[in-house]
Design a protein around this motif. Sequence first.
Motif, short mmCIF file in Angstrom:
data_model
loop_
_atom_site.label_atom_id
_atom_site.label_comp_id
_atom_site.label_asym_id
_atom_site.label_seq_id
_atom_site.Cartn_x
_atom_site.Cartn_y
_atom_site.Cartn_z
N ASN B 23 0.82 -1.21 0.00
CA ASN B 23 0.00 0.00 0.00
C ASN B 23 0.86 1.26 0.00
N CYS B 24 2.09 1.11 0.49
CA CYS B 24 2.99 2.26 0.58
C CYS B 24 4.40 1.81 0.20
N LYS B 90 2.83 8.46 9.12
CA LYS B 90 2.00 8.71 10.30
C LYS B 90 0.77 9.53 9.90
N LYS B 93 -2.84 7.56 7.65
CA LYS B 93 -3.10 6.36 8.46
C LYS B 93 -3.37 5.15 7.55
N SER B 94 -3.79 5.46 6.31
CA SER B 94 -4.08 4.36 5.38
C SER B 94 -2.82 3.62 4.95
N GLU B 96 -0.52 1.14 5.08
CA GLU B 96 -0.25 -0.16 5.70
C GLU B 96 0.58 -0.94 4.70
N ASN B 97 0.99 -2.12 5.07
CA ASN B 97 1.79 -2.94 4.15
C ASN B 97 2.86 -2.09 3.47
N ILE B 98 3.76 -1.60 4.28
CA ILE B 98 4.80 -0.69 3.82
C ILE B 98 6.00 -1.48 3.30
N THR B 118 6.28 0.03 12.51
CA THR B 118 5.37 -1.05 12.12
C THR B 118 6.18 -1.94 11.17
N LYS B 119 5.62 -3.05 10.80
CA LYS B 119 6.35 -3.99 9.94
C LYS B 119 6.70 -3.34 8.59
#
Lengths: 361, 361
Positions: B23-24, B90, B93-94, B96-98, B118-119
């Motif tokens: 996602n990022c 930060k 917030k969307s 995820e899955n970086i 985060t992971k």
Amino acid sequence: MNTGVIKSRVRAVSRELKRRGINCLIITKRANVTYTTGFLGDDSWAMIVGGRSFLVTDSRYTEQAVKECPVSAIIERHEPLVAAAAKIIKKYKSAENISVESSVSLAEFGQIKKAIKTKVAAASGVIENIRSIKDEGEISAIKTAASIAAKALAQTLPVIKQGMTESELAGILDFQIRKLGSMNSFETIVAFGPNASIAHHQPTLRKLGKNDTILIDFGAKYKGYCSDITRCFIIGKPNSFYRKVYDVVEKAQAAAIKMVKAGVTIKEVDSAAREFIRQSDLPVYGHGTGHGLGIEIHENPFLKPETKGVFQAGQIVTIEPGIYMPGRLGVRIEDDVLVTETGCEILTRNCPHSPLLQNNN
Amino acid sequence: MNTGVIKSRVRAVSRELKRRGINCLIITKRANVTYTTGFLGDDSWAMIVGGRSFLVTDSRYTEQAVKECPVSAIIERHEPLVAAAAKIIKKYKSAENISVESSVSLAEFGQIKKAIKTKVAAASGVIENIRSIKDEGEISAIKTAASIAAKALAQTLPVIKQGMTESELAGILDFQIRKLGSMNSFETIVAFGPNASIAHHQPTLRKLGKNDTILIDFGAKYKGYCSDITRCFIIGKPNSFYRKVYDVVEKAQAAAIKMVKAGVTIKEVDSAAREFIRQSDLPVYGHGTGHGLGIEIHENPFLKPETKGVFQAGQIVTIEPGIYMPGRLGVRIEDDVLVTETGCEILTRNCPHSPLLQNNN
């Protein structure tokens, strides 16, 4: 490269590895490969295994490596670098506590871990910290690189004339560097007028006007060592605001240079130049006040507000404050200085020192 | 850079990220930052977060970024890159899955993991694979980069004369490139006589003899895109062995070029050139037969025996076999070709094609 010098570097690195409990270091960063072996080529790794030094290269570079590396065992690989490194480790059963430089890419680190099949750690700054203190040969090479740059600029200044493009001026300067048997230490920046407000401007076809300003940021290489100099000039009619700004930058630089000495904190020197500009009510630059230079054009130490630690004798750093006003002007003055126990020695003093006036029209 | 082009690249990257469940993406490799944002400067990262594109840069580059990046949100950082990237994540917030590009250094990856809390995973080749197929604008830029290089060499050949050094000749060629408003795509190689057996020789003060040979490997840049050409010349009295070797290299190159076509395996083309040289009982080169080129001088695909996969229409690659005999000679001929559905188009055809005889004495 001198055998004694390389041997002493390998010893210094081995001592530091021992201190860290590392028995085998895989050196993947080009500048560090050069430092520990003498090799100036590309696409090669070095390894230090139980005090022994290896260069892992391929057929494109073998002939060059034989000439340049007096100490290291030269391994001509016919497989990927990672596989060649794994082979050496397998051969030297004594290779335990293996580390890879943390500048390695994540992808390559993954491949190394896979190929070596034992625990592999990351090591930061082992060679960078040793490299930041220059030995005699290195100081002499950087002095020569500075002299070449100074000579090239001195030969370029008389041919600057109205109508010339930034790109052409960069080309003439680079040609002078080549004629002196050297090469650029990085891509020459030539910026006319307001283009100089872009700190890393790339030369364009913009022509030099009758009344104009010039910023030149350039350097030469000698035996793999870099110099890095910035000079500014006015052409034609003096511009009083530009002169004022120039004067502030020059004094800010002098304030920083005056403070450089072994034992002084790096951030104090960084702050000295910034504070002078701030107190003159002109905009403070966003980049660092300077950086170490040697095999790399930018290396330890970095003169930034957040840098910890003090200067050490034998470090060579640039001092390069600037003032940038987008759409209006950019001024930066940069010299290379050698840190000593009693202060510093300016290595770029002979480079034509920014005469504010040049009349070549 | 054209808004539509950058938008379409961001879309293509976003599609690929979606396919991989990312996602990022934090883009740390300079060429990939350029590709996804248009930004040509240094020391900056790009991010694609839920289809939105960001450029994270600093004050040295803000002015340049505003000019060059039509699509990305430009973030001027006042903290380390890692901290600036963490701030963006930060805020969105969307995110995820970086993932981070696996070309990132191990040290920076460690810092990113620490800052983001985060992971974080590694992603390989997301942008490199998309970038290997060139769009119209890119093909046109590389064609122009090839024309500039060809013109610069054509302007250089008439001034070659006995007594000139390798470094001087490199300087003259580089100056012609600069005069055309361009810059080198890499450090020009000029090697006289046996120096040419070192594939990546650096120009020295070795002088051109009365009967001598010259190898020139060079390229120009246009709008950030590279060309890459190698040519060889004889000066004075023809040398029959050199001519024989030259002839073999030329035919080996032709054999490879003839095979290039969308759908053909890369290793077949690599092998075609090598086999021709092997059958001529001359030593086969240790380097690849060629490489992709674009924003980077070396990029996907790499023409090597171990490379998997087939050519795709829109790829641009060099074809550059050589023969190297240390102490004796080195010959390499290199052209840039565009892969098409029906074969390939040679983009460097206009570059003076290695006349074996030049009499400028």
